[in-house]
Design an enzyme around this catalytic site. Structure first.
Site, PDB file in Angstrom:
ATOM      1  N   ASP B  35       0.822  -1.206   0.000  1.00  0.00           N
ATOM      2  CA  ASP B  35       0.000   0.000   0.000  1.00  0.00           C
ATOM      3  C   ASP B  35       0.856   1.256   0.000  1.00  0.00           C
ATOM      4  OD1 ASP B  35      -2.364  -1.253  -0.077  1.00  0.00           O
ATOM      5  OD2 ASP B  35      -2.830  -1.073   2.055  1.00  0.00           O
ATOM      6  N   ASP B 110       6.282   2.488  12.060  1.00  0.00           N
ATOM      7  CA  ASP B 110       5.963   1.917  10.749  1.00  0.00           C
ATOM      8  C   ASP B 110       5.764   0.428  10.984  1.00  0.00           C
ATOM      9  OD1 ASP B 110       5.817   1.060   8.148  1.00  0.00           O
ATOM     10  OD2 ASP B 110       7.916   1.466   7.675  1.00  0.00           O
ATOM     11  N   HIS B 114       1.980  -7.619   6.929  1.00  0.00           N
ATOM     12  CA  HIS B 114       1.822  -9.068   6.821  1.00  0.00           C
ATOM     13  C   HIS B 114       1.053  -9.648   7.990  1.00  0.00           C
ATOM     14  CE1 HIS B 114       4.377 -10.775   3.517  1.00  0.00           C
ATOM     15  NE2 HIS B 114       4.408  -9.484   3.328  1.00  0.00           N
ATOM     16  N   ILE B 167      -3.459   7.738  -5.422  1.00  0.00           N
ATOM     17  CA  ILE B 167      -4.609   8.373  -6.064  1.00  0.00           C
ATOM     18  C   ILE B 167      -4.238   8.772  -7.497  1.00  0.00           C
ATOM     19  CG2 ILE B 167      -4.122  10.746  -5.269  1.00  0.00           C
ATOM     20  CD1 ILE B 167      -7.614   9.201  -5.046  1.00  0.00           C
ATOM     21  N   SER B 471       9.371 -44.893  34.982  1.00  0.00           N
ATOM     22  CA  SER B 471      10.791 -44.590  35.180  1.00  0.00           C
ATOM     23  C   SER B 471      11.262 -44.956  36.584  1.00  0.00           C
ATOM     24  CB  SER B 471      11.049 -43.096  34.928  1.00  0.00           C
ATOM     25  OG  SER B 471      10.268 -42.316  35.811  1.00  0.00           O
ATOM     26  N   LYS B 473       9.639 -43.495  39.572  1.00  0.00           N
ATOM     27  CA  LYS B 473       9.339 -42.423  40.524  1.00  0.00           C
ATOM     28  C   LYS B 473       8.666 -42.952  41.794  1.00  0.00           C
ATOM     29  CE  LYS B 473       6.596 -40.248  37.741  1.00  0.00           C
ATOM     30  NZ  LYS B 473       6.654 -41.194  36.628  1.00  0.00           N
ATOM     31  N   SER B 541       4.543 -35.047  35.566  1.00  0.00           N
ATOM     32  CA  SER B 541       4.735 -33.593  35.355  1.00  0.00           C
ATOM     33  C   SER B 541       5.631 -33.284  34.154  1.00  0.00           C
ATOM     34  CB  SER B 541       5.248 -32.911  36.625  1.00  0.00           C
ATOM     35  OG  SER B 541       6.222 -33.678  37.279  1.00  0.00           O
TER      36      SER B 541
END
Lengths: 324, 638
Positions: B35, B110, B114, B167, B471, B473, B541
């Site tokens: 533009d 400015d 996009h 214009i 694992s 835990k 977690s």
């Protein structure tokens, strides 16, 4: 009615009777607004940092930044040290000015010189401006920041200086390796600054982001801030080299065939390593004249910097590698 | 005495006086790709003589190399500064530019057109007083025009200039200008602008930017710059009630306490009553501490250091507010949220919310709808992607003081920060509080943690075990609890499977439910620690964000994170509960390690590898490092 933007050339500047102060009430002028915003930025940065430092380059921007910092934290002393990365190639008058500032009661000054550069005698004549600047300034700065374990560093850069600076945030994130990624900047909205970072990462903060060169000089004048005398025109010994006027500041500058030292009325718009900093011919011996000169000036301040012109996009490249 | 801040006294220098009277106006310029935004700004700088000769030379060089205007100067290159932008011929980041006329100084943002860079558009608009929206006369109102207008409206900009550019390429036709004007006005009737100006321009030649055009007899209105010179600035509103967010306390010695901050709205003078929020305590202004000498008052836009009459508790993040017209308090509110994060917004995840200088934990409780910026319609949504805008309900863990964004911009704006990456992932504008905060204060009880600890003679803490399913835990937690128990320590194990059968039975395995699962568990652990009990948490977690949240909730000194590590093939081969086989068969969706990620802890307090060491060795390692951290006595592992 045609608004006459061009007429700033025609403004006659009469500084003979400058009245320096301004009552209370009414409108906030743009300089006052810039000052207030910068103070806000300085305070916001210090509040979020563990170990801040202020990069002090001795130039006019650093000088204004230091003045703003004193205002921001008054009556407390400055909550951070100043860091000067010395290349050993600065103008003698800059070093004298720096040492005077360092003597002031509230100042803690750290001076760092890259030891590798010292041992390899890196200089702008044999090694070129690019390598010289990278080794002394960029690498030297990284060493100093790492050594001090600083997690936040203030810099005096302004967005109007250079195109890639125009796009940098006020709070600019750096990786562990001090790298700036221009495409991955944090959005910065309103007055809300995000300085959060993990250990080892850091933030660079530019309190003068929205100031222009003219703003800086007007502020120096109104606030009556001392600056390095090199900014004022005086007879100085200079030579012409690579289309630039270089001052012969010491005996390390060897004349090339055909070069002659001349005494000329010159001043500097920007200060750095003397062999890389171009002087401009000028009659401006005081602040009023400098400002007046700016209104008719036809070249930008960075023109006097050899390092910006090395290659297209050169500043952006330097910055992403860690240059300030 | 000198003071830069305000203009009143006559200066004898007309130049200095004119500089002192100049006011700053911030403009955001937006439009679609091609533009001519950058060209327009470049032209403004050029015509206002902000372009120096050396920059012009560089520009001429660059124009030949990268330009799109043949041999002529391509003004867009003045602002398209980054290397990538020049190569692609587009503007990818906000650039700030500066110029001045006799009346004003301007900061111009400015911003890119996009779509994927909407975040930059919002950034540029957030501080603007005026928006210039550029429309290509040949193309008329586009989707991007609507998107940008809506964002400008959302960001609370009340004054807009619609610049109808190129214009010249429609032969300066009046009816083209008129039809775009009426189309835009029709669209904008749903928005909240106070003023809309329409100007026909040609950015390339500069017509109607600063100077009027000779080619458009039918347009008698002001040039774009004339409009900008006369528009009221929006920021620093002195007519609003007084607000100042405290940035820090200035304490050079024990006799001095100054509160530093930027007055964001209203005025303040010595003797004025103020309220400290959120505590709702009151005091009066005793004075100001100022580098430039004594001052008696301050107005919006000034940075001050303020002294109070009473010794009240004020710290960073508190809001000083006028008493008669005080800010609202809440811990739940409705807001517009613009999402910037590359990963989508997750309801119930904990983010850091920053409003003024206050940072609190916040979560999005509910996404009411997504706003379609092209149609301004509300759409159903379960999540926000990058560049999406939603209406959300947010709750904070501590109370905040705020004003509605459309009443007081600075006091209704916030950002959201991701805990793990520290990135700014969202920006929001508060619409209204959802309930009046009643100052439910934490009940301080006579018996505290110390008193309880003195009975049991043990230090309470949270041992947080994270790792893949299988694992080890729970096995490790179980053995450690036995050892503690034999040594007479009070313990409790919060096991993921068990908690999910009771307290968290209402939660599933989506990212948002997982986040809530961890938050509740962390809050429960915190209560146990306060009760004096050593709490062992055995939870997969998987997300770094939630583990960080748990650490923040419990407090880092009471939190010990152990990463129970074992490669996926090992745990899958173990498959004690037969879950991996089911997940592989697609019977369990969102199973960690299979179709849901496990984010490996980068800095756990301890990592144990159950594929390389026996459970007994791992247990010993945990006990030894707990002892090293001063949490247990050495007899536990000897």
């Amino acid at each position: 009615m045609t608004p006459d933007v061009r007429s700033r050339d025609a403004v006659s500047v009469n500084f003979d009777q400058v009245v320096k102060f301004w009552g209370e009430g009414a409108v906030i002028s743009y300089l006052a607004e810039l000052e207030a915003q910068s103070i806000h930025i300085l305070r916001e940065a210090v509040a979020q940092a563990e170990n801040p430092v202020m990069l002090y380059s001795i130039g006019k921007d650093s000088t204004v930044m230091l003045h703003l910092a004193r205002k921001a934290f008054f009556p407390a002393p400055l909550p951070f040290p100043l860091l000067h990365v010395d290349t050993t190639w600065k103008f003698k008058e800059m070093i004298a000015f720096r040492d005077k500032v360092a003597d002031e009661a509230d100042i803690r000054l750290i001076v760092h010189t890259n030891p590798e550069c010292v041992s390899q005698s890196i200089n702008p004549f044999d090694h070129g401006s690019s390598l010289h600047t990278d080794m002394w300034k960029t690498q030297g700065l990284k060493q100093a920041l790492d050594a001090g374990e600083f997690d936040l560093a203030f810099g005096g850069a302004r967005r109007d200086e250079e195109k890639s600076r125009a796009k940098e945030r006020v709070f600019s994130f750096r990786t562990m390796k001090h790298v700036w990624d221009p495409k991955n900047q944090r959005p910065e909205l309103w007055n809300l600054y995000n300085a959060r970072h993990a250990r080892g990462e850091s933030i660079r903060v530019f309190p003068l982001s929205n100031w222009t060169e003219l703003d800086v000089w007007q502020y120096i004048m109104i606030e009556d801030i001392p600056v390095v005398p090199l900014y004022f025109a005086r007879q100085r010994p200079v030579i012409e080299r690579h289309g630039m006027t270089i001052m012969v500041d010491d005996e390390r500058l060897k004349l090339l065939p055909g070069e002659v030292i001349e005494e000329k009325m010159v001043r500097f718009r920007t200060l750095g390593c003397y062999p890389l900093t171009g002087a401009v011919e000028s009659e401006a011996t005081d602040l009023a004249a400098i400002i007046e000169e700016m209104f008719v000036s036809r070249s930008s301040e960075r023109q006097g910097r050899l390092i910006d012109h090395d290659q297209a996009g050169s500043m952006e490249k330097k910055k992403s590698e860690g240059y300030f | 005495m000198k003071r830069l801040s305000t203009v009143k006294e006559e200066s004898s220098s007309p130049f200095i006086k004119s500089q002192q009277e100049k006011v700053l106006l911030r403009i955001v310029v937006c439009g679609s790709v091609d533009d001519g935004k950058s060209t327009m700004i470049g032209r403004l700088l050029f015509d206002s003589k902000q372009i120096f000769d050396d920059q012009l030379e560089a520009l001429e060089r660059d124009s030949v190399r990268h330009g799109t205007q043949g041999e002529s100067i391509d003004f867009a290159l003045l602002t398209d500064g980054l290397i990538a932008e020049r190569e692609q011929g587009i503007t990818i980041d906000v650039a700030y530019r500066f110029f001045a006329t006799e009346k004003r100084t301007f900061i111009v943002a400015d911003v890119p057109g996009h779509e994927q860079y909407t975040r930059n558009m919002v950034t540029g608009a957030s501080t603007a007083d005026l928006a210039v929206i550029i429309i290509d006369a040949r193309k008329g109102v586009l989707t991007q025009t609507r998107r940008h207008s809506l964002l400008v409206d959302l960001l609370g900009i009340k004054r807009v200039v619609v610049a109808i550019n190129k214009i010249d390429l429609v032969n300066y036709q009046h009816d083209v200008f008129e039809s775009i004007t009426s189309e835009y006005l029709k669209y904008a009737s749903d928005l909240h602008f106070d003023e809309i100006h329409f100007v026909p321009i040609c950015a390339l030649t500069g017509e109607n930017l600063i100077f009027p055009s000779a080619n458009m007899d039918w347009y008698r209105g002001p040039s774009l710059i004339e409009i900008a010179e006369n528009i009221p600035t929006q920021s620093n509103d002195q007519d609003l009630p007084f607000r100042m967010s405290v940035q820090a306390v200035n304490r050079p010695n024990s006799d001095f306490r100054g509160y530093m901050g930027l007055v964001s709205s209203g005025k303040i003078a010595i003797g004025d009553a103020i309220q400290i929020l959120p505590s709702e305590r009151e005091s009066r202004v005793k004075g100001f501490s100022d580098f430039d000498g004594p001052r008696t008052s301050a107005v919006a836009g000034e940075s001050v250091c303020l002294l109070l009459e009473d010794e009240v508790d004020v710290s960073r993040g508190d809001l000083l507010s006028s008493v008669s017209n005080s800010a609202s308090l809440t811990d739940q509110f409705e807001a517009h949220l613009v999402w910037f994060g590359e990963s989508p917004m997750i309801p119930h995840r904990s983010y850091v919310l920053k409003i003024g200088s206050r940072e609190v934990s916040a979560q999005i409780n509910r996404l009411k709808y997504r706003l379609d910026v092209d149609s301004n319609k509300h759409l159903e949504a379960t999540s926000l992607q990058m560049n999406d805008i939603g209406i959300v309900n947010i709750s904070t863990t501590s109370v905040i003081a705020f004003d509605a964004y459309d009443v007081n911009r600075d006091n209704g704006a916030f950002i959201l920060i991701d805990r793990a990456t520290n990135l700014t992932v969202g920006a929001g504008m508060i619409r209204h509080g959802l309930r009046r905060y009643e100052n439910v204060r934490w009940q301080s009880l006579a018996i505290g943690r110390e008193q309880r600890a003195s009975l049991t003679d043990q230090k309470s803490f949270v041992l947080w075990l994270t790792g893949l399913s299988g694992s080890g835990k729970s096995t490790i937690a179980n053995q450690i609890e036995q050892i503690f128990h034999q040594n007479g320590l009070l313990t409790y194990v919060l096991d993921g499977d068990n908690i999910r059968q009771g307290l968290n039975a209402d939660l599933g395995f989506s990212e948002s439910d997982r986040a809530e699962n961890i938050r509740r568990t962390a809050e429960v652990s915190k209560l146990f620690v306060d009760a004096g009990v050593i709490t062992l948490v055995s939870f997969i977690s998987p997300f770094a964000d939630e583990r960080k949240l748990a650490r923040d909730i419990v407090g880092t000194g009471d939190f010990f994170e152990v990463f129970v590590d074992a490669p996926l093939d090992v745990v899958e081969a173990r498959d004690v509960k037969g879950l991996y086989a089911k997940a592989r068969a697609g019977l369990i969706p969102n199973f960690t390690g299979i179709d849901s990620p496990y984010e490996v802890p980068t800095h756990p307090d301890l990592r144990v590898d159950t594929s390389g060491a026996s459970i007994e060795e791992c247990v010993k390692m945990v006990l030894r490092s707990l002892h090293d951290k001063g949490l247990i006595e050495s007899r536990m592992y000897k």
